[in-house]
Structures are given as C-alpha cells and as structure tokens.
Design an enzyme around this catalytic site. Structure first.
Site, short mmCIF file in Angstrom:
data_model
loop_
_atom_site.label_atom_id
_atom_site.label_comp_id
_atom_site.label_asym_id
_atom_site.label_seq_id
_atom_site.Cartn_x
_atom_site.Cartn_y
_atom_site.Cartn_z
N LYS A 194 0.88 -1.17 0.44
CA LYS A 194 0.25 -0.04 0.42
C LYS A 194 0.50 0.68 0.17
CE LYS A 194 -4.33 -1.77 2.04
NZ LYS A 194 -5.17 -1.67 3.64
N ASP A 197 -10.44 3.01 2.39
CA ASP A 197 -10.75 2.84 2.97
C ASP A 197 -10.47 3.41 4.49
OD1 ASP A 197 -9.70 -0.16 3.06
OD2 ASP A 197 -7.31 0.45 3.54
P1 NAP Z 1 -0.13 -4.18 8.90
O1 NAP Z 1 0.21 -2.44 8.73
O2 NAP Z 1 0.51 -4.61 8.83
O3 NAP Z 1 -0.31 -3.12 10.66
C1 NAP Z 1 0.14 -4.30 11.86
C2 NAP Z 1 -0.77 -3.91 13.44
O4 NAP Z 1 -1.48 -4.98 14.24
C3 NAP Z 1 0.17 -3.03 13.89
O5 NAP Z 1 -0.58 -2.09 14.14
C4 NAP Z 1 0.44 -4.03 14.96
O6 NAP Z 1 1.65 -3.41 16.39
C5 NAP Z 1 -0.14 -4.94 15.25
N1 NAP Z 1 -0.02 -6.29 15.69
C6 NAP Z 1 0.44 -7.16 14.83
N2 NAP Z 1 0.33 -8.32 15.66
C7 NAP Z 1 0.55 -8.12 17.04
C8 NAP Z 1 0.41 -8.90 18.44
N3 NAP Z 1 1.05 -9.64 18.42
N4 NAP Z 1 0.48 -8.16 19.26
C9 NAP Z 1 -0.26 -6.91 19.21
N5 NAP Z 1 0.19 -6.14 18.19
C10 NAP Z 1 -0.39 -6.22 17.30
O7 NAP Z 1 -1.45 -4.27 8.97
P2 NAP Z 1 -3.38 -3.92 8.39
O8 NAP Z 1 -2.68 -3.31 6.94
O9 NAP Z 1 -3.07 -1.96 9.06
O10 NAP Z 1 -4.35 -4.40 8.77
C11 NAP Z 1 -4.74 -4.75 10.28
C12 NAP Z 1 -5.79 -5.42 10.17
O11 NAP Z 1 -6.77 -4.63 9.54
C13 NAP Z 1 -5.26 -6.64 9.61
O12 NAP Z 1 -6.53 -7.88 10.18
C14 NAP Z 1 -6.09 -6.09 8.17
O13 NAP Z 1 -6.83 -7.45 7.35
C15 NAP Z 1 -7.19 -5.82 8.39
N6 NAP Z 1 -7.97 -4.79 7.57
C16 NAP Z 1 -9.00 -4.64 7.35
C17 NAP Z 1 -9.88 -4.42 6.34
C18 NAP Z 1 -10.93 -3.67 6.68
O14 NAP Z 1 -11.73 -4.08 5.37
N7 NAP Z 1 -11.81 -4.70 7.39
C19 NAP Z 1 -9.05 -3.08 5.68
C20 NAP Z 1 -7.53 -2.67 5.84
C21 NAP Z 1 -7.23 -4.12 7.00
P3 NAP Z 1 3.00 -2.93 15.36
O15 NAP Z 1 3.01 -1.37 14.98
O16 NAP Z 1 3.24 -2.84 17.36
O17 NAP Z 1 4.05 -4.67 14.96
#
Ligand code: NAP
Length: 283
Positions: A65, A101
């Site tokens: 992204k 989003d």
């Molecule tokens: P990302 O950029 O990789 O960010 C991941 C986030 O999760 C970070 O804040 C990370 O914290 C945290 N995290 C990961 N593992 C963790 C753990 N074990 N304990 C605590 N925090 C943890 O991913 P993203 O794009 O933001 O996506 C995040 C989620 O949202 C995914 O499940 C994705 O499928 C979902 N999503 C859904 C939609 C929708 O339309 N419904 C849209 C976009 C994303 P750190 O900074 O500490 O690593």
C-alpha cells in the site's frame, strides 16, 4: 473484457474477487476481478501494465500500500495524508492512487454501527496501515479525543504527532493503566490490529481481554475473517453493540468499484457474495 484485480502477497484468503465479480455480473459490466499475487521485485512492472486500455485499475493490499505510491502519476488527498494507496484507477493510461479504507470505515460505523464520531471519545487499537486510515478518518470526522494504543510505542507516537494539529490525540501502549482507563470511558473501540484473524497463530487473542468496557460502547473489529472474533464475542457477552470488519471491507470495495466504473455499486449483492465466500472458506 476489462480487467481489474488485487495486488498483494499472500492473497490466498482474499474474498475481494468474489464480491467484485458479483458486482460486475449484477450490473452487466463486461469486466473481471482477479487475485494477482506479486513479489516485490515484480511490482513496478505489474503497475506499469495497468496503464493498458484493457485495465480498469486495481486494489492494493499488504505489503504494497505504501510501496506503490512512487509508481503512480497522481495521489488523491486522503491517500497522501495517510501515506497509503488501496485503489489504483487507470484513467486513459494515467494511474491515480486513492485510499477507500477511510470512506469504507466511516460508512461502516455510521450505516451499520449507527455511530456518529463527531464530539465522541474513541479508542483505536493499532498503528499500521488500517489504523492510519481510521485515525485520519475519525479526526476529520470531528472526534473529541482519540486514544491510539499500539504494541510498538514509537509507531503510535509518530501517528499521533501527525494528527495533533487536527485535534486531541493520545498515544498509549497496549495494556497498562491508560489503556484500561480509555477502554472503560470511550463510546467506540476499534481493533485495527491483526489479532483475532483466522489462519494465524493469534486467532484466539482478544486485545480487550480482562478490561472493563461500558455496555453502551460500540466495539468494532477490522478483522472480518472470522466474523465473530474473540474480541467481538467477549464484547457481545458484556452487552456491548458490536460490528464486524465485513461492512468496512465491502464498503471500501464498493468505493473502489465506483471509481473504476462510474456506476453505483450494488452493495447488497456484494455483501451476499462476501458472506458466502467466508462461509465457503470456513467449511
Ligand atoms: P499492518 O500495517 O501490518 O499493521 C498491523 C498492526 O497490528 C500494527 O499496529 C501491529 O502492531 C499490530 N499487531 C500485529 N501483531 C500484533 C501482536 N501480536 N500484538 C499486538 N499488536 C500486533 O496491517 P494493516 O494493514 O493495518 O491491517 C491490520 C488488520 O486490519 C488486518 O487484520 C487486516 O486484514 C485488517 N484490515 C481490514 C480492512 C477491512 O476493510 N475490514 C481493511 C484494512 C485492513 P506493531 O506496530 O507493534 O507491529
């Protein structure tokens, strides 16, 4: 036949092809939507290919992204602020980047959660790409105080610093007294981490475990697979209103569809197809 698709890696569990193709079929549009797994080294060439007249554009997901931004010709204001593009539109060979989003999230909490963020206190968990979209959307929508909790404090501090000129933002760590205090006092809690996601080692984790949450709080998860994450099951058992990540997913996809086609997206058809795809995956 026009083409569109989703660029990312891995894409094995993406349900976007199911509901986007259902939308094309429903409106009689001669177009397809495919999963396009891509490795980083191939990304520039795959983006360049989108300029062809048979391509409507693409969605972009983890981990590209941010990486796609320098490969595009124009970036809209939301995507620029968030630093993340999830939709590319091919406008006669010119590639324009958008972030849907934000609108998907705001429409989801408003239309499916019956929640208006203006003047409210909100707790957002996470500081990754999805959290950045929600944080900017919530601040622009007039939230009074936004608490943002993240495992990695430096990341949440940077996000909060960007938003301070819009309003009151409090970066905090996951767990700890400020996390507990905010969870008990806000009217909306949003999980935008990947905790609770199916097919991961963290599928069983509820980031609100052991916290005291008011029963009038709306608790929403961006995770959409499963629809009933451990966090949502626990919140519902406490009497809270809950909202899964599916409305946001479908509505961000609907906004992408409208950018590519100029037609109103058949949201109900997309919802049915998305739900069916999740049922098929859980079998
Ligand atoms: P990302 O950029 O990789 O960010 C991941 C986030 O999760 C970070 O804040 C990370 O914290 C945290 N995290 C990961 N593992 C963790 C753990 N074990 N304990 C605590 N925090 C943890 O991913 P993203 O794009 O933001 O996506 C995040 C989620 O949202 C995914 O499940 C994705 O499928 C979902 N999503 C859904 C939609 C929708 O339309 N419904 C849209 C976009 C994303 P750190 O900074 O500490 O690593």
């Amino acid at each position: 036949m026009k083409k569109s698709g989703i660029l990312g890696r891995p894409l094995g569990h993406s349900i976007s092809p199911c509901f986007q193709n259902a939308a094309f079929t429903n409106l009689g549009i001669e177009a397809t939507y495919e999963a396009w797994p891509v490795v980083t080294a191939e990304l520039p060439e795959r983006i360049q290919n989108l300029r062809g007249s048979d391509f409507l554009g693409a969605n972009v997901t983890i981990p590209y992204k941010e990486l796609v931004i320098p490969l595009l010709d124009e970036i809209d204001d939301w995507a620029l602020k968030i630093g993340s593009v999830n939709t590319i539109v091919n406008q006669a060979g010119l590639l324009i980047g958008y972030n849907t989003d934000t609108v998907g999230f705001l429409r989801a909490i408003s239309e499916y959660g019956n929640y208006e963020p203006s003047g409210q206190d909100v707790l957002l968990i996470g500081a990754g790409g999805a959290a950045r979209a929600a944080a900017h959307a919530l601040m622009e929508a007039g939230v009074k105080t936004l608490w943002i909790a993240n495992r990695t404090y430096d990341r949440v501090k940077r996000l909060a610093d960007e938003l301070l000129e819009i309003g009151e933002v409090k970066p905090i760590g996951l767990g700890g007294p400020e996390f507990r205090k905010s969870a008990a006092s806000v009217s909306l809690i949003v999980n935008s981490t990947s905790l609770g996601m199916r097919h991961t080692s963290e599928a069983h984790i509820n980031p609100l475990e052991g916290l005291n949450i008011g029963s009038s709080t709306l608790v929403t998860d961006m995770v959409y697979n499963p629809l009933d994450t451990p966090m949502l099951i626990a919140a519902e058992n406490r009497g809270c209103r809950i909202l899964s990540g599916l409305p946001m997913l479908v509505l961000q996809g609907a906004a992408s569809f409208e950018l590519w086609t100029g037609d109103g997206a058949p949201v109900d058809v997309m919802f049915s197809a998305a739900r069916q795809a999740l049922i098929d995956q859980s079998d």
